[in-house]
Write a protein that holds these residues in place. Structure first.
Motif, PDB file in Angstrom:
ATOM      1  N   GLU A 160      34.520  -1.996   6.767  1.00 29.31           N
ATOM      2  CA  GLU A 160      35.136  -0.975   7.617  1.00 29.31           C
ATOM      3  C   GLU A 160      34.315   0.304   7.569  1.00 29.31           C
ATOM      4  N   GLY A 161      33.827   0.655   6.387  1.00 26.34           N
ATOM      5  CA  GLY A 161      32.984   1.831   6.255  1.00 26.34           C
ATOM      6  C   GLY A 161      31.672   1.674   6.999  1.00 26.34           C
ATOM      7  N   ARG A 162      31.152   0.444   7.054  1.00 30.58           N
ATOM      8  CA  ARG A 162      29.892   0.179   7.757  1.00 30.58           C
ATOM      9  C   ARG A 162      30.085  -0.060   9.243  1.00 30.58           C
ATOM     10  N   SER A 163      31.338  -0.060   9.725  1.00 29.97           N
ATOM     11  CA  SER A 163      31.661  -0.402  11.124  1.00 29.97           C
ATOM     12  C   SER A 163      31.140  -1.783  11.472  1.00 29.97           C
ATOM     13  N   GLU A 164      31.353  -2.731  10.557  1.00 31.83           N
ATOM     14  CA  GLU A 164      30.888  -4.107  10.736  1.00 31.83           C
ATOM     15  C   GLU A 164      32.018  -5.100  10.530  1.00 31.83           C
ATOM     16  N   GLN A 165      33.222  -4.722  10.913  1.00 29.12           N
ATOM     17  CA  GLN A 165      34.355  -5.605  10.691  1.00 29.12           C
ATOM     18  C   GLN A 165      34.336  -6.782  11.661  1.00 29.12           C
ATOM     19  N   THR A 166      34.784  -7.923  11.170  1.00 30.66           N
ATOM     20  CA  THR A 166      34.984  -9.086  12.009  1.00 30.66           C
ATOM     21  C   THR A 166      36.487  -9.222  12.258  1.00 30.66           C
ATOM     22  N   ILE A 167      36.878 -10.337  12.865  1.00 31.83           N
ATOM     23  CA  ILE A 167      38.298 -10.512  13.156  1.00 31.83           C
ATOM     24  C   ILE A 167      39.109 -10.697  11.876  1.00 31.83           C
ATOM     25  N   ALA A 168      38.596 -11.526  10.963  1.00 31.67           N
ATOM     26  CA  ALA A 168      39.297 -11.775   9.702  1.00 31.67           C
ATOM     27  C   ALA A 168      38.835 -10.743   8.678  1.00 31.67           C
ATOM     28  N   ILE A 212      31.002  -1.678  -3.139  1.00 27.82           N
ATOM     29  CA  ILE A 212      31.700  -1.528  -1.873  1.00 27.82           C
ATOM     30  C   ILE A 212      32.029  -0.060  -1.585  1.00 27.82           C
ATOM     31  N   PHE A 213      32.180   0.753  -2.641  1.00 31.30           N
ATOM     32  CA  PHE A 213      32.522   2.161  -2.467  1.00 31.30           C
ATOM     33  C   PHE A 213      31.344   2.972  -1.922  1.00 31.30           C
TER      34      PHE A 213
END
Length: 638
Positions: free
Chosen positions: A377-385, A464-465
């Motif tokens: 989410e921080g990288r703006s790389e979210q997928t559907i799941a 991840i942080f």
């Protein structure tokens, strides 16, 4: 007894017409020949000779000296081992592959030993022919220099074709606005009377009119949608000027911007029309209908509904529409970066609306806090799941006194997001967890502890942080954390070494022969596209970004910055990006197709479901990942 050799050009002379046709047809089933002109394919065929290699026989080796011919594999498999660099692992070439491109074009000997794994037939094409073809055939040159990127494009085309019946539009989101069909935009001086402007709109059958200056620069816009609230309901006289009711300043985009840029602009500002300018001069107006031609669903409809959701049930329904919209855009051929960016943008809107709905019930002021996004989410790389990875930073000189109120707020937001389809983080990285609900000083202390004293296991979970993005609230509160990571991390060799060790815990899943290593279960070969795919690129890109003080958190931007910092050739870091985006795109496709799949394993791919192009691209992408990991080893584990 050896199998009969496939039909091939003779070693001397010109092949017969029937033989030329046969070979041309065989080659044109594979890239790059499928994209080349017939005359260029014929040149390749007539210049080639065929060679046979028995199982276990050496095809190429360093001792043979400078490479003089390009090998095209017609039958069998060829494996390679990197001589002295055994830690690099092996690789394998399949039917349709050409090798050794780097050594041939670089005028050097190969560094690996190439061996026939079975009966092998190759076409051998002289260097002079290869150079001549590369000079006049762009598809051939692109294949040699940017093989990964070309295979990615072919794979995307195949998917677009497969989704054609489900797609609601054919417009690619990568198309520049300058390439769209232009219609003469309606522009009038700002002192034009409303009666005249509306008459022109009616006559031209357009939904907007722009006020422009003498140089045709847009000053404002009036749309058909504006008329009710700005003219009819206020009972404004039609003798008023357009300048009195237009929206100004107007959001414009240059012709070099893409349809994706226009789509995001419409979503962010609730627009239906976007003026297009060239050197500041109005040349076109694109509407939502122009861009998407969607009958039932559009980006603006989804984003607008999310923003206006009055309660949790409404927000939950709108969140479900994100999957439907993503599926439609995937069918249009939208690239992985753009699609994951859009999904992340819409997910951001869901989070923002959830925060707005919950904040009044807890009496909290979001101006005194900032909601943080971590990980994908921080990288703006979210997928559907995707599950939740978030935190809260609040402004307080007495955090133990104020934390309970912020924790209660964070927990309810986490629960709302869970109800909207974003599962609670199994690792507890959520604002409702006391460890992720801290004031500025506490967050800085925690980050310093990881950077200076963290054990390897701590950093494995803490990495991840470092993909931090402030999302909602007082974003200035996050700046000390961002600056701490950018300035302090590069000065800590121990920290960088531990990050490298963590990044190399999961190796690219390739066997010593270069085949894809899978987990066999119930007769199927499975591969985790996140753990064994995209995460390999994410981890390497993160480390080099921290090492070189790169402020961007997106993996693509990090890989591009890494290429510049390390001064590698453009085609090499383009291959990094293309390989990462292919794996990301494959994850998106898998998640949108796997309606009844195991929700705990949304990235689990059955290799048997891949077509030939995707299978080759998967192997090529994993090879690129392995080369990146080898670079990491050389830089941080010597």
């Amino acid at each position: 007894m050896l199998p009969a050799a496939p039909a091939a050009p003779a070693s001397t002379g010109t092949p017969s017409h029937s033989l030329l046709q046969q070979m041309r047809g065989e080659l044109m089933r594979q890239p790059p020949f499928s994209l080349m002109g017939i005359a260029d394919v014929d040149t390749f065929v007539t210049a080639a000779t065929q060679a046979y290699f028995a199982p276990g026989e050496e095809v190429l080796g360093p001792q043979q000296g400078q490479v003089q011919q390009l090998y095209y594999l017609r039958q069998g498999h060829v494996s390679g081992r990197h001589g002295l660099a055994e830690t690099a692992g092996g690789f394998q070439f399949d039917v349709g592959d050409m090798f050794p491109v780097g050594a041939l074009l670089g005028g050097r000997a190969v560094t690996a030993t190439y061996t026939a794994s079975e009966d092998v037939f190759c076409l051998l094409v002289p260097l002079a022919t290869v150079q001549a073809l590369a000079a006049r055939s762009p598809p051939f040159a692109d294949h040699l220099n940017r093989r990964v990127a070309q295979l990615l494009e072919l794979s995307r085309r195949a998917l677009q074709s497969a989704y054609a019946s489900q797609s609601l539009a054919e417009q690619s989101m990568e198309t520049s606005l300058g390439a769209l069909a232009r219609k003469q935009p309606l522009g009038v001086p700002p002192l034009t009377l409303l009666s005249e402007a509306l008459a022109l709109m009616h006559e031209r059958r357009v939904g907007s009119v722009l006020a422009v200056d003498e140089a045709q620069r847009p000053l404002g816009i009036l749309t058909r949608h504006d008329l009710l609230s700005r003219v009819v309901l206020p009972r404004l006289s039609l003798s008023a000027t357009i300048a009195e009711v237009m929206t100004a300043p107007v959001h414009c985009l240059d012709v070099a911007a893409t349809a994706q840029d226009a789509m995001l602009l419409m979503s962010r500002y609730g627009l239906r029309h976007v003026p297009v300018v060239e050197q500041g001069r109005l040349v076109n107006v694109v509407s939502e209908r122009d861009l998407f031609a969607m009958q039932r669903l559009s980006v603006k409809q989804v984003s607008g509904a999310i923003r206006s959701a009055a309660d949790l049930p409404a927000l939950r329904a709108m969140a479900l529409d994100i999957r439907r919209l993503a599926r439609s855009l995937l069918g249009q051929g939208v690239a992985a970066r753009q699609l994951s960016e859009l999904i992340s943008h819409l997910n951001d809107l869901v989070a923002r609306r959830a925060l707005d709905l919950v904040a009044p019930r807890h009496g909290v002021d979001l101006g005194r806090a900032c909601w943080l996004a971590f990980g994908s989410e921080g990288r703006s790389e979210q997928t559907i799941a995707t599950d939740q990875d978030n935190g809260l930073i609040f402004d307080s000189d007495a955090p133990d006194r104020d934390r309970p109120q912020w924790l209660a707020f964070g927990r309810e937001v986490n629960e709302v997001l869970d109800a909207c389809g974003y599962p609670l983080c199994k690792g507890g990285i959520m604002a409702g967890n006391p460890a992720c609900c801290l004031n500025v000083a506490e967050w800085c202390t925690r980050f310093n502890e990881w950077l200076e004293h963290g054990a390897p296991e701590d950093l494995l979970h803490a990495s991840i942080f470092f993909d931090l993005r402030p999302l909602v609230g007082n974003t200035a509160l996050a700046e000390p954390l961002q600056q701490l990571v950018l300035t302090h991390a590069p000065r800590l060799p121990r920290f960088m070494k531990q990050m490298a060790d963590n990044a190399l815990r999961q190796r690219a899943p390739l066997s010593w022969l270069g085949g894809v290593e899978t987990t066999v279960d119930d007769g199927h070969e499975w591969l985790d596209l996140k753990l064994q795919g995209t995460a390999l690129f994410v981890d390497v890109a993160r480390l080099y970004a921290l090492a070189h003080g790169v402020p961007q958190v997106g993996t693509r931007a990090r890989l591009e910055a890494m290429g510049r910092a390390l001064q590698v050739p453009a085609h090499e870091h383009e291959a990094w990006v293309a390989a990462f985006e292919f794996l990301q795109w494959l994850r998106l496709r898998l998640q949108m197709e796997a309606a009844g799949a195991d929700p705990d394993q949304p990235n689990r791919l059955d290799l048997a479901t891949l077509n030939d192009i995707d299978r080759r691209m998967l192997k090529e992408s994993l090879r690129v990942a392995r080369r990146l990991q080898q670079r990491l080893e050389l830089d941080y584990q010597r």
